[in-house]
Write an enzyme that holds these catalytic residues in place. Sequence first.
Site, short mmCIF file in Angstrom:
data_model
loop_
_atom_site.label_atom_id
_atom_site.label_comp_id
_atom_site.label_asym_id
_atom_site.label_seq_id
_atom_site.Cartn_x
_atom_site.Cartn_y
_atom_site.Cartn_z
N ASN A 41 74.25 11.52 97.61
CA ASN A 41 75.01 10.24 97.50
C ASN A 41 75.94 9.85 98.87
OD1 ASN A 41 77.02 12.38 98.02
ND2 ASN A 41 77.51 12.74 95.70
N ASP A 67 68.89 12.96 85.76
CA ASP A 67 70.13 13.22 86.44
C ASP A 67 70.76 12.01 87.21
OD1 ASP A 67 71.45 15.57 88.11
OD2 ASP A 67 70.75 14.15 89.62
#
Length: 384
Positions: A63, A259
């Site tokens: 991320n 996810d």
Amino acid sequence: MRCFRPLSSKAAGGVGQTAAVVDKRQASQNQQVSRDVREGAEAGAQQDPKYQLSRIMRPDDANIVGNVHGGIILKMIEEAGCIVGTRHCNTQNGDRCLAALVRVEKTEFLSPVFIGEVAHVTAVITYTSKHSLEVQVKVMAENILTGAKKLANKAGLWYVPCSLKNVDKIMEVPPIKYASAEQEEEGRKRYDAQKMERLETKARIEEVVPPPPNPVTEDLSKEQYTVGFSQSSLIHLVGPSDCTLHDYVHGGVTMKLMDEVAGIVAARHCNTNIVTASVDAINFHRKIKKGCVVTVMGRLTFVSNKSMEIEVLVDASSLVEADKGKYRAVSAFFTFISLDKDNRPLPVPPLKVDGEEEQRRFEEGKARYLQNKAKRLADKERQQ
């Protein structure tokens, strides 16, 4: 016109001897190849039911703050399990087969993995029944600059071997050797427990009413911190790169999509950095074929002061066989936590529940949360 003289008897004899030497060499090479094939087959049959893969984590695996996505780790876990399972199931005579994922037990994300670290995924076959096998997987994260290592993940996966000639034909699994009778008995108990839970989950999921359409990404009519505000979905067309040799979706690909959606739900609820903390059992109810349109929907079911439980449902429908309709393919519960810039846990905003159905899901999620918390405490005491 060019003329050729016939070979003398001495020259003809030399040619014959050369041909004999070539034939002898060819026969020797064929014998060596046969020995190599035979030795390879024997080595495959005797090999340790274990496999390890390693990969350095890149920026596109993480991320915006450098935490590797849980979906990336789940995908690597499934790949390692599929390899060791397929390799083991093809050590016997009969149809060649591919190990297909049918269930993932509760997966714990024990430590975050960061960009630049190497993830070492080790998969070991720990139990085999007649038509299925259990694979235990551990993920170690290594900082290759300092040499420091940490246990990042643990997971248990169940596979069944499907024939390459007929995907609906389940092959028999070669048995493994156990260190003790107690080890085999423990494996049998895990097998019976997961089989019963999988059947119960499948029956319950089939009764569930299909979820409502996904809200607009920025639906201002939805109140913040409600289920509807953070509910999100993703639509994906299954292509060749997503599939196995059977033209069915890899379990790891599906888990990565799940996810991603769960992460979007958690981020919309908290507006902070979020990471996957654990995944409850993932059940693969039906196969997803190449060319299907997959809808992955996630919604909050329970929130504690430091964690969020998100139910993720995967539905699939065929583009070319629209008359068959949409069906439920996979279901699971993901748990996420909120982190500050120093990767320390942050409080999670309370969830505003509206209606009997949301209240029911909230109470069921609370029961799972308390059960998992009690189990973690019991495991910790046992280790001490």
